[in-house]
Design a protein around this motif. Structure first.
Motif: not given
Length: 340
Positions: A161-165, A170-173, A259-263, A280-281
């Protein structure tokens, strides 16, 4: 990981070692060249198995993986008790396996704290317990623990998430997190890993809520969060089973700005990733650990070690890495995905 070790010399092991002390009758030493082939038949053993009822895909896959692995061995009799989500019924089921004098026990407890005593009873009876996933608080209650890395799941999701933002500038997500069951230590570890990883990118979670690991609650929680936040930049959902409901709520709301990340790594999540779009992941917590648990239980019961290690006995703890599945590598992971 391949499990292997030296074959036990004839009559060398009368009973399985149930602790971390050397066995009274030590197995033959592994050779420096790599030891024997543990896939070859050894001493016949009976492995008992108990797990919760399959109320979602991940738990169902746990039992299927364990059964399939046991069938690979001509020297293993697999004795599974009726799966249940009732604590007292699971305790009774495990006690029946102790009375049957199985050679080893693979146990995924509904609750590690509440099943701790019956697991200790098995160990005290000379039956080595391979504790699967939900850990017992007392180390004397299990010979080996094997499970996923809950903290590592959060770290993997947080870094993605951090890398994609950062890539998107995106500065303040607005970052939303949908947990499983908030009171469980495993959920708390996932959330801590996520928060710690996000912090390294200068970000933090805006809102989080638990969804109880169910499709229905996942749908309700996602709908509430979408209504509360008119703009979202990223969403991490802890569990792909409940993610079915989460994705349905997102599609129903027509939201596409994040975007969304699952688990956990379900097959349906991987198919969504492969198709491209909002999901996405996903970060893995694979039920293949149950197959590995059966492998370990067989080795422990037969007094064997692992050929990739120097030590003569199996380790006391095995933690599986959480891997990040994206559109770039999804084809490699689809064969081990579980159906939600």
């Amino acid at each position: 990981m391949l499990f292997g070790g030296a074959a036990v010399a004839a009559g060398a092991l009368a009973t399985a070692c149930t602790g971390n002390d050397p066995a009274d009758d030590a197995p033959a030493a592994q050779s420096a060249a790599g030891g024997g082939d543990n896939e070859k038949p050894g001493r016949a053993v009976t492995i008992g198995f108990s797990a919760p009822a399959a109320d979602h895909g991940w738990i169902a896959a746990i039992t299927k993986n364990a059964q399939a692995q046991a069938k690979r061995y001509s020297d293993v009799t697999f004795r599974a008790v009726e799966p249940t989500n009732d604590i007292n019924q699971q305790i009774s089921a495990v006690e029946s396996l102790i009375s049957a004098k199985v050679n080893a026990l693979v146990l995924l407890p509904n609750d590690g704290q509440q099943l701790n005593q019956v697991a200790r009873k098995a160990m005290d009876a000379g039956i080595p317990v391979v504790n699967l996933d939900r850990i017992f608080p007392d180390k004397l209650s299990y010979r080996t623990w094997i499970g996923g890395d809950n903290y590592g799941m959060g770290v993997a999701a947080g870094h993605y998430v951090g890398r994609r933002l950062k890539e998107k500038g995106v500065a303040k997500p607005v970052i939303v997190e949908i947990q499983g069951i908030a009171t469980l230590p495993l959920t708390q570890e996932r959330s801590k890993g996520f928060a710690d990883a996000l912090k390294t990118h200068g970000f933090s979670v805006t809102a989080k809520q638990d969804a109880k690991f169910t499709v229905e609650t996942g749908n309700q929680v996602a709908a509430n969060l979408l209504q509360a936040h008119k703009k979202i930049d990223a969403l991490w959902n802890h569990d792909d089973d409940q993610g079915v409901g989460v994705l349905a709520a997102i599609k129903q709301a027509g939201r596409k700005e994040f975007f969304m990340v699952g688990g956990a790594g379900s097959a349906n999540a991987m198919r969504e990733i492969k198709a491209g779009g909002l999901l996405e992941a996903t970060v893995t917590y694979s039920p293949s650990m149950a197959a590995s648990a059966v492998k370990v239980a067989r080795l422990v019961a037969q007094g064997r070690g692992m050929t990739d290690l120097v030590e003569l006995q199996a380790p006391q703890s095995i933690t599986l890495a959480s891997e990040t599945v994206t559109r770039q590598n999804v084809d490699s992971y689809l064969p081990i995905g579980f159906e939600s």
